[in-house]
Design an enzyme around this catalytic site. Structure first.
Site, PDB file in Angstrom:
ATOM      1  N   HIS A 245       0.814  -1.219   0.000  1.00 37.77           N
ATOM      2  CA  HIS A 245       0.000   0.000   0.000  1.00 37.77           C
ATOM      3  C   HIS A 245       0.848   1.270   0.000  1.00 37.77           C
ATOM      4  O   HIS A 245       0.423   2.295  -0.551  1.00 37.77           O
ATOM      5  CB  HIS A 245      -0.959   0.002   1.204  1.00 37.77           C
ATOM      6  CG  HIS A 245      -2.199  -0.791   0.976  1.00 37.77           C
ATOM      7  ND1 HIS A 245      -2.218  -2.166   1.037  1.00 37.77           N
ATOM      8  CD2 HIS A 245      -3.460  -0.405   0.670  1.00 37.77           C
ATOM      9  CE1 HIS A 245      -3.451  -2.598   0.790  1.00 37.77           C
ATOM     10  NE2 HIS A 245      -4.217  -1.551   0.564  1.00 37.77           N
ATOM     11  N   ASP A 267      -5.577  -3.469   7.986  1.00 39.31           N
ATOM     12  CA  ASP A 267      -6.621  -3.278   6.979  1.00 39.31           C
ATOM     13  C   ASP A 267      -6.819  -4.569   6.176  1.00 39.31           C
ATOM     14  O   ASP A 267      -7.108  -4.541   4.977  1.00 39.31           O
ATOM     15  CB  ASP A 267      -6.295  -2.104   6.056  1.00 39.31           C
ATOM     16  CG  ASP A 267      -7.544  -1.551   5.355  1.00 39.31           C
ATOM     17  OD1 ASP A 267      -8.660  -1.873   5.805  1.00 39.31           O
ATOM     18  OD2 ASP A 267      -7.391  -0.818   4.366  1.00 39.31           O
ATOM     19  N   LEU A 304      -4.619  -2.515  -6.183  1.00 34.52           N
ATOM     20  CA  LEU A 304      -4.767  -3.447  -5.068  1.00 34.52           C
ATOM     21  C   LEU A 304      -6.232  -3.756  -4.808  1.00 34.52           C
ATOM     22  O   LEU A 304      -7.108  -2.905  -5.015  1.00 34.52           O
ATOM     23  CB  LEU A 304      -4.133  -2.859  -3.804  1.00 34.52           C
ATOM     24  CG  LEU A 304      -2.627  -2.629  -3.863  1.00 34.52           C
ATOM     25  CD1 LEU A 304      -2.155  -1.864  -2.630  1.00 34.52           C
ATOM     26  CD2 LEU A 304      -1.868  -3.933  -3.993  1.00 34.52           C
ATOM     27  N   GLY A 306      -7.119  -4.794  -1.711  1.00 32.37           N
ATOM     28  CA  GLY A 306      -7.122  -4.855  -0.247  1.00 32.37           C
ATOM     29  C   GLY A 306      -5.799  -5.393   0.254  1.00 32.37           C
ATOM     30  O   GLY A 306      -4.889  -5.711  -0.514  1.00 32.37           O
TER      31      GLY A 306
END
Length: 392
Positions: A245, A267, A304, A306
């Protein structure tokens, strides 16, 4: 129960005696014993968990087994306490999810101890592509206190953290009302300008949600809403340090900017903890979990889908990529999240006699490896142990 370990914050070797779920005594040990002992910290705390190990809080229907399954899977990754995160959806879907989480807490004492609240991420967020992230455009909307009150009642008053975009109509008044109700407010999935961000902070917002993500792919160099939040000293910030991320240089710069106000979160989504491969989510999206932990849509591997990593990976990456100490990384998943939410329990009263006996014991590797969890203790009960882990 007696636990022996090296304190994560002072490197002192201690023996902790536990009775009835509380710390009964803390005694120093000879430092020579440290060679064979794990490090000991408060139980780890994850403020943002969407799912894990095949269990999901944001499917078409959330089940009690989803809550139990995530809770038990996280013990093996060092997490004793967390906030199930329910994202943008219809009134009915969000209500069903928080009702089920409340039911799981009422039925299972361990779940009740571990789930210290619910994180409501949306639906009061930006509708723009980029800041909206993966949240469904159909259900993004302006804040509505009556709607929120239904969810809070259904949850048994368990919603403790709400992510909101301050540029939404009525958001500033909504933030102020949340603050008055004792609910922590985070800014996220937003493209608010400097004035809107300032108003939100003045109204009581205390945190930025996964700062650096949930943003446009291209931004004006400066100023922009990421820099404005990064430079706002009244805002804490959470970061996803899964290695995907945020690139290592960005993570390093952002952690340095926030100093003692950064918190690490996973997350994670339901695909976390699963083997690499291709999967279908309950909403029909095809994703691929790569061997390196990167989770991407099949039809667009450049973005992405997640995070598929748990908090132990984030802690290890923060040390590896940002050059911070192990003690600082551990503080960012223990004392800091507890302090942010104003909790008197996990992590707040660290190793004080009479305080909650919840601990994570771990082995520190070199900077190129992942931290190894030795044992997890929740309210005086061992929930995970790898070859003893220092618990007796």
């Amino acid at each position: 129960m007696r636990l022996q370990g090296i304190r994560f914050d002072t490197a002192e070797v201690v023996e902790v005696e536990v009775k009835d779920g509380l710390i009964a005594s803390v005694k120093p040990l000879e430092s020579a014993a440290a060679q064979e002992l794990p490090w000991i910290s408060p139980g780890w705390f994850d403020l943002q968990v969407n799912g894990f190990n095949g269990f999901d809080f944001n499917g078409e229907t959330t089940t009690v087994q989803d809550v139990v399954g995530v809770t038990e899977a996280l013990y093996q990754r060092g997490v004793t306490h967390y906030l199930p995160t329910v994202i943008t959806g219809s009134l009915e879907r969000i209500k069903q999810a928080v009702t089920t989480i409340a039911e799981a807490c009422e039925r299972y004492p361990d779940v009740c101890r571990s789930v210290v609240g619910i994180h409501l991420e949306g639906p009061y967020i930006s509708g723009e592509d980029g800041p909206r992230g993966a949240h469904a455009r159909t259900y993004v909307r302006d804040p509505n206190w009556e709607e929120f009150a239904q969810w809070q009642e259904a949850s048994g008053n368990r919603i403790r953290l709400v992510t909101v975009a301050p540029e939404r109509k009525g958001a500033i008044a909504f933030i102020r009302r949340l603050k008055e109700a004792g609910i922590t407010v985070s800014l996220g999935h937003t493209c608010a300008n400097a004035d809107e961000l300032a108003q939100a902070v003045a109204a009581g917002a205390a945190l930025s949600t996964h700062l650096g993500n949930g943003a446009h792919t291209q931004l004006q160099r400066h100023p922009n809403y990421i820099w404005n939040q990064l430079g706002e000293d009244r805002l804490w910030a959470t970061f996803i340090a899964d290695g995907h991320h945020l690139s290592p240089p960005v993570l390093k710069a952002m952690l340095r900017a926030k100093r003692d106000q950064f918190i690490l979160v996973s997350d994670s989504v339901k695909f976390g903890g699963l083997s690499p491969g291709r999967y279908s989510s309950v909403i029909g999206a095809e994703v691929e979990l790569h061997p390196d932990g990167r989770l991407t849509p099949i039809d667009n591997p450049l973005i992405l889908a997640g995070s598929a990593e748990a908090l132990d990976v984030g802690v290890s990456n923060a040390v590896r990529y940002a050059g911070i100490s192990w003690s600082e990384a551990i503080e960012a998943v223990t004392l800091r999240p507890a302090r942010l939410l104003g909790l008197s329990g996990p992590g707040r009263e660290w190793l004080e006699v009479g305080s909650e006996a919840s601990f994570t014991l771990f082995r520190q590797p070199d900077r190129q490896e992942r931290i190894r969890i030795s044992a997890v203790v929740l309210n005086g009960e061992t929930k995970y142990s790898f070859m003893g882990g220092g618990a007796q």
